[in-house]
Design an enzyme around this catalytic site. Structure first.
Site, PDB file in Angstrom:
ATOM      1  N   CYS A   1      50.728  34.688  46.772  1.00 27.32           N
ATOM      2  CA  CYS A   1      52.012  34.317  46.150  1.00 27.32           C
ATOM      3  C   CYS A   1      52.210  32.896  46.635  1.00 27.32           C
ATOM      4  O   CYS A   1      51.601  32.372  47.590  1.00 27.32           O
ATOM      5  CB  CYS A   1      52.949  35.070  46.292  1.00 27.32           C
ATOM      6  SG  CYS A   1      52.603  37.018  46.192  1.00 27.32           S
TER       7      CYS A   1
ATOM      8  N   ARG B   1      49.342  29.647  42.332  1.00 20.16           N
ATOM      9  CA  ARG B   1      49.199  30.634  43.607  1.00 20.16           C
ATOM     10  C   ARG B   1      49.648  31.978  43.169  1.00 20.16           C
ATOM     11  O   ARG B   1      49.037  32.861  43.763  1.00 20.16           O
ATOM     12  CB  ARG B   1      50.112  30.310  44.858  1.00 20.16           C
ATOM     13  CG  ARG B   1      49.781  29.112  45.579  1.00 20.16           C
ATOM     14  CD  ARG B   1      50.846  28.773  46.720  1.00 20.16           C
ATOM     15  NE  ARG B   1      50.289  29.679  47.513  1.00 20.16           N
ATOM     16  CZ  ARG B   1      49.373  29.593  48.513  1.00 20.16           C
ATOM     17  NH1 ARG B   1      48.764  28.158  48.638  1.00 20.16           N
ATOM     18  NH2 ARG B   1      49.152  30.294  49.566  1.00 20.16           N
TER      19      ARG B   1
ATOM     20  N   TRP C   1      51.654  36.917  42.825  1.00 14.39           N
ATOM     21  CA  TRP C   1      50.334  37.619  42.333  1.00 14.39           C
ATOM     22  C   TRP C   1      50.305  38.916  42.705  1.00 14.39           C
ATOM     23  O   TRP C   1      50.086  39.171  44.206  1.00 14.39           O
ATOM     24  CB  TRP C   1      49.148  36.649  42.844  1.00 14.39           C
ATOM     25  CG  TRP C   1      47.888  36.999  42.457  1.00 14.39           C
ATOM     26  CD1 TRP C   1      47.320  36.550  41.410  1.00 14.39           C
ATOM     27  CD2 TRP C   1      47.010  37.976  42.795  1.00 14.39           C
ATOM     28  NE1 TRP C   1      46.175  37.031  40.914  1.00 14.39           N
ATOM     29  CE2 TRP C   1      45.779  38.149  41.765  1.00 14.39           C
ATOM     30  CE3 TRP C   1      47.049  38.958  43.781  1.00 14.39           C
ATOM     31  CZ2 TRP C   1      44.773  38.876  42.168  1.00 14.39           C
ATOM     32  CZ3 TRP C   1      46.020  39.807  44.046  1.00 14.39           C
ATOM     33  CH2 TRP C   1      44.851  39.721  43.210  1.00 14.39           C
TER      34      TRP C   1
ATOM     35  N   ASN D   1      54.583  36.171  51.353  1.00 19.02           N
ATOM     36  CA  ASN D   1      53.260  36.058  50.834  1.00 19.02           C
ATOM     37  C   ASN D   1      52.381  36.806  51.798  1.00 19.02           C
ATOM     38  O   ASN D   1      52.317  36.362  53.029  1.00 19.02           O
ATOM     39  CB  ASN D   1      53.002  34.573  50.472  1.00 19.02           C
ATOM     40  CG  ASN D   1      51.496  34.580  50.308  1.00 19.02           C
ATOM     41  OD1 ASN D   1      50.807  35.438  49.510  1.00 19.02           O
ATOM     42  ND2 ASN D   1      50.628  33.334  50.642  1.00 19.02           N
ATOM     43  N   GLY D   2      51.520  37.645  51.305  1.00 15.89           N
ATOM     44  CA  GLY D   2      50.742  38.306  52.290  1.00 15.89           C
ATOM     45  C   GLY D   2      50.653  40.010  52.136  1.00 15.89           C
ATOM     46  O   GLY D   2      51.390  40.317  50.986  1.00 15.89           O
TER      47      GLY D   2
ATOM     48  N   GLU E   1      26.967  29.904  39.115  1.00 11.38           N
ATOM     49  CA  GLU E   1      28.546  29.183  39.415  1.00 11.38           C
ATOM     50  C   GLU E   1      29.004  28.901  37.768  1.00 11.38           C
ATOM     51  O   GLU E   1      30.132  29.171  37.466  1.00 11.38           O
ATOM     52  CB  GLU E   1      28.348  27.745  39.903  1.00 11.38           C
ATOM     53  CG  GLU E   1      29.443  26.813  39.853  1.00 11.38           C
ATOM     54  CD  GLU E   1      31.108  27.308  40.116  1.00 11.38           C
ATOM     55  OE1 GLU E   1      31.962  26.650  39.981  1.00 11.38           O
ATOM     56  OE2 GLU E   1      30.979  28.408  40.627  1.00 11.38           O
TER      57      GLU E   1
ATOM     58  N   LYS F   1      32.437  30.415  35.914  1.00  9.77           N
ATOM     59  CA  LYS F   1      33.230  29.469  34.953  1.00  9.77           C
ATOM     60  C   LYS F   1      33.736  30.029  33.729  1.00  9.77           C
ATOM     61  O   LYS F   1      34.908  30.138  33.312  1.00  9.77           O
ATOM     62  CB  LYS F   1      32.816  28.170  34.846  1.00  9.77           C
ATOM     63  CG  LYS F   1      32.525  27.023  36.103  1.00  9.77           C
ATOM     64  CD  LYS F   1      33.671  26.862  37.002  1.00  9.77           C
ATOM     65  CE  LYS F   1      33.895  27.449  37.860  1.00  9.77           C
ATOM     66  NZ  LYS F   1      34.586  27.353  39.174  1.00  9.77           N
TER      67      LYS F   1
ATOM     68  N   GLU G   1      35.937  33.327  34.499  1.00  9.00           N
ATOM     69  CA  GLU G   1      37.342  33.244  34.889  1.00  9.00           C
ATOM     70  C   GLU G   1      38.242  32.273  33.916  1.00  9.00           C
ATOM     71  O   GLU G   1      39.394  32.513  34.026  1.00  9.00           O
ATOM     72  CB  GLU G   1      37.272  32.474  36.200  1.00  9.00           C
ATOM     73  CG  GLU G   1      36.515  31.499  36.468  1.00  9.00           C
ATOM     74  CD  GLU G   1      36.672  30.979  37.926  1.00  9.00           C
ATOM     75  OE1 GLU G   1      35.771  29.791  38.293  1.00  9.00           O
ATOM     76  OE2 GLU G   1      37.513  31.562  38.713  1.00  9.00           O
TER      77      GLU G   1
ATOM     78  N   HIS H   1      11.536  41.754  34.795  1.00 12.46           N
ATOM     79  CA  HIS H   1      11.569  42.728  35.630  1.00 12.46           C
ATOM     80  C   HIS H   1      12.789  43.649  35.330  1.00 12.46           C
ATOM     81  O   HIS H   1      13.436  44.427  35.908  1.00 12.46           O
ATOM     82  CB  HIS H   1      11.805  42.274  37.066  1.00 12.46           C
ATOM     83  CG  HIS H   1      10.783  41.434  37.556  1.00 12.46           C
ATOM     84  ND1 HIS H   1       9.463  41.928  37.797  1.00 12.46           N
ATOM     85  CD2 HIS H   1      10.623  39.971  37.799  1.00 12.46           C
ATOM     86  CE1 HIS H   1       8.734  41.102  38.212  1.00 12.46           C
ATOM     87  NE2 HIS H   1       9.318  39.656  37.943  1.00 12.46           N
TER      88      HIS H   1
ATOM     89  N   LYS I   1      44.937  30.401  42.916  1.00 13.86           N
ATOM     90  CA  LYS I   1      44.465  29.301  43.308  1.00 13.86           C
ATOM     91  C   LYS I   1      43.684  29.518  44.717  1.00 13.86           C
ATOM     92  O   LYS I   1      42.630  29.122  45.033  1.00 13.86           O
ATOM     93  CB  LYS I   1      45.017  28.120  43.447  1.00 13.86           C
ATOM     94  CG  LYS I   1      44.282  26.663  43.903  1.00 13.86           C
ATOM     95  CD  LYS I   1      42.963  26.489  42.783  1.00 13.86           C
ATOM     96  CE  LYS I   1      42.326  25.175  43.277  1.00 13.86           C
ATOM     97  NZ  LYS I   1      40.949  25.244  42.554  1.00 13.86           N
TER      98      LYS I   1
END
Ligand code: AGP
Length: 606
Positions: A2, A27, A74, A100-101, A476, A480, A483, A499, A601
């Site tokens: 958060c 965040r 979040w 936050n945590g 990568e 993108k 997400e 395979h 983030k």
């Protein structure tokens, strides 16, 4: 993870509090809330939704105040509801807390408090804190003492803050693992999860360390250690970034702005002092084993480096995803562990580094955020200098990290005679040519990429394929797409196809293939062979390559031809293309590009 902020001032702080929590929205943006102090006590305003929506819905700015705290969430514990939105208050409404945590022992604490008659309204871990403060205040009538008793009981991670009507002019806050800073302005004092909480108001920051708490008032602040209760003398850290660089600068989204900032990002990464690169090379050479760690995008950056160190330095540096590092952890006092992180606050990567240090290993980190926990934890911090990266989707930071790791591999190759001085200089020249090439490609090809992305916006499954160093680029690039556009995408080595995955190829599976310059003969031909395998089953292939002759082979369903470049920079240009492709797919699907659902983030919880 958060965002928390707070402000206490000689004047009305409502607007700067709003600005600060808005700047922290990347965040977490599930819900938002504030606690404002006024003559009658604490006003709580909170609801589900982004900061702007909640401020409008709750008409927060009609309240003027000289002291307040704010939170953007979040969700980790409890659904996204108004009741589970911070701040939380004690039964007597005298304490209001944001956090936050994760409080890992919240269930036992809650059960104990409920037995003592405390009423809970949320399903969150955080709500135990205001009730504990209330419990101890009833015993001590001393806010600071109540805080110390409360902190003694909390297990887990936290950056937390509270205000109380018992001391209406102070903000209390404390830290263990989750990031927390103070912002020291002349008229207003701030707390924040990172610089962005107060960067528009002051460049003077105080970085709070683990097991420390601070008390802020409009006239000053004190920082103490909550284990020893001793005062800690903290230096002021001057923030280099200016607030303008963390604005959109006329772009529709931070993601597009940060993609277009990459020419400058590369220049900044090439300007990082040579002696920093030499220090990294020295630590790798001295170690019996050197390991690379990151997670999400930064794991793919380390995987990219894994290939680069092998090809340019002839040395194998395993890349390990930091969330799996402790289980694998082949490190001891002869090891060197190099982490990569944009935020410098990612819980999994921090834990990997702490684990390595506990085994006596030397540590280093390439980070973007100065003063971050990782930059202060490791033996060899390297600041990559990419400027603020606001969009949750990492683009420019990843590219800068790849450049710095390539410079390190080149220097190591030179030092261990795997690379000649001539070869070294050539590669450095190629890296220095990259900004102009990226600029050209972005300006000349973005229209085409936009059209292709828009025309395929309804494709449900993408396969991203590459061989060798193009495999981490494929991973990568698939990330993108996942997400930012919420479209299923899988990165895979080309050789893997036959395979098993080839069985999946049909008209619903679309493939993007990263083709190396044909000067890399083995990789080039191997990759084209995989394209043929897919095309033989009428699968769609978008080929991204570097020369006309490849086009003449008429292999692809569609293709994007890039200007011929040196192999050392070719994968990086293709990665930039893939960033744009994901961006335009997301805008075509009207996604919230800068704040994709369910992400944040910097991931400060395990
Ligand atoms: C990348 O776009 C994501 N936001 C995510 O995978 C990110 O790379 C990961 O969480 C690591 O973050 P860091 O670089 O701040 O450590």
């Amino acid at each position: 993870m958060c965002g928390i902020t707070g402000a206490v001032g000689l004047k009305d702080i409502s607007n700067v509090l709003f600005e600060g929590i808005t700047n922290l929205e990347y965040r977490g943006y599930d819900s938002c809330g504030v606690a404002l102090m006024n003559r009658t006590g604490i006003i709580i305003k909170k609801n589900v939704g982004g900061v702007k929506d909640v401020y409008q819905k709750e008409n927060v700015l009609r309240h003027s105040t000289k002291l307040g705290i704010a939170h953007t969430r979040w969700a980790t514990h409890g659904q996204v509801t108004r009741d589970n939105t911070h701040p939380f208050v004690s039964c007597d409404k005298s304490f209001a807390v944001i956090h936050n945590g994760i409080i890992s022992n919240h269930s036992e604490l809650k059960a104990g408090l409920q037995r003592e008659g405390h009423q809970f309204v949320s399903a969150t871990d955080t709500e135990v804190i205001p009730h504990l403060l209330e419990k101890f205040y009833r015993k001590t009538s001393d806010v600071e003492a109540s805080f110390m008793e409360t902190l003694k009981l909390l297990e887990g991670t936290f950056a937390l803050a509270f205000i109380t009507r018992h001391e209406p002019d102070q903000i209390y806050c404390a830290k263990r693992e989750s990031p927390l800073l103070l912002g020291i302005g002349d008229e207003v004092k701030f707390i924040g999860s990172d610089f962005n909480a107060f960067i528009d108001q002051t460049k003077n920051a105080v970085i709070i360390d683990d097991e420390e708490y601070a008390i802020l008032s409009r006239n000053g602040y004190t920082v103490k250690n909550f284990v020893t209760r001793e005062e800690v003398d903290k230096p002021i850290t001057r923030i280099e970034w200016d607030s303008e660089t963390s604005k959109k600068g006329g772009y529709p989204h931070y993601m597009l702005k940060e993609i277009y900032e990459q020419p400058q990002t590369v220049i900044n990464a090439m300007e990082v002092e040579e002696k920093s690169i030499d220090r990294l090379v020295g630590l790798i050479q001295k170690s019996k084993s050197a390991h690379l760690v990151g997670v999400g995008t930064t794991y793919y950056v380390t995987l990219y480096a894994n290939y680069i160190f092998s090809s340019l330095a002839g040395q194998y540096l395993p890349a390990i995803s930091s969330d799996e590092f402790v289980s694998l952890s082949p490190v001891d006092k002869h090891s060197f562990v190099l982490a990569v992180s944009q935020s410098g606050e990612t819980y999994d990567t921090l834990s990997a580094l702490k684990h390595a240090r506990s085994r006596g290993a030397k540590t280093g980190a390439i980070v973007n955020v100065m003063g971050s926990s990782m930059a202060r934890l490791v033996d060899c911090p390297i600041l990559q200098g990419s400027g603020p990266e606001i969009c949750v989707i990492s683009t420019k930071a990843a590219l800068a990290q790849m450049i710095l790791l390539t410079r390190t591999a080149l220097k190591l190759g030179l030092k261990n005679n795997h690379l000649s001085r001539k070869g070294y200089n050539e590669h450095i020249r190629s890296l220095k040519s990259l900004p102009e090439i990226i600029e050209g490609v972005l300006n000349e090809r973005s229209g085409f990429i936009h059209r292709i992305a828009h025309s395929h916006r309804n494709v449900k499954n993408w396969l991203y394929l590459g061989r060798g160093v193009y495999y981490p680029v494929a991973l990568e690039s698939a990330l993108k797409m996942k997400e930012v556009a919420y479209v299923h995408a899988e990165g895979m080595p080309c050789g893997f196809l036959k395979h098993g995955t080839l069985a999946m190829i049909d008209s619903d599976i679309y493939s993007i293939v990263f083709i190396p310059p044909n000067s890399e003969k083995v990789l080039y031909e191997g990759t084209l062979a995989s394209v043929s395998e897919i095309r033989a089953r009428s699968g769609y292939v978008l080929g991204i390559h570097f020369d006309e002759r490849t086009r003449d082979k008429n292999l692809f369903s569609e293709e994007l031809i890039l200007p011929p470049v040196a192999p050392v920079i070719a994968p990086l240009i293709q990665m930039v293309i893939a960033q744009l492709f994901a961006y335009f797919t997301a805008t075509s699907l009207k996604r919230n590009v800068d704040k994709p659902r369910s992400l944040a983030k910097s991931v400060t919880v395990g």
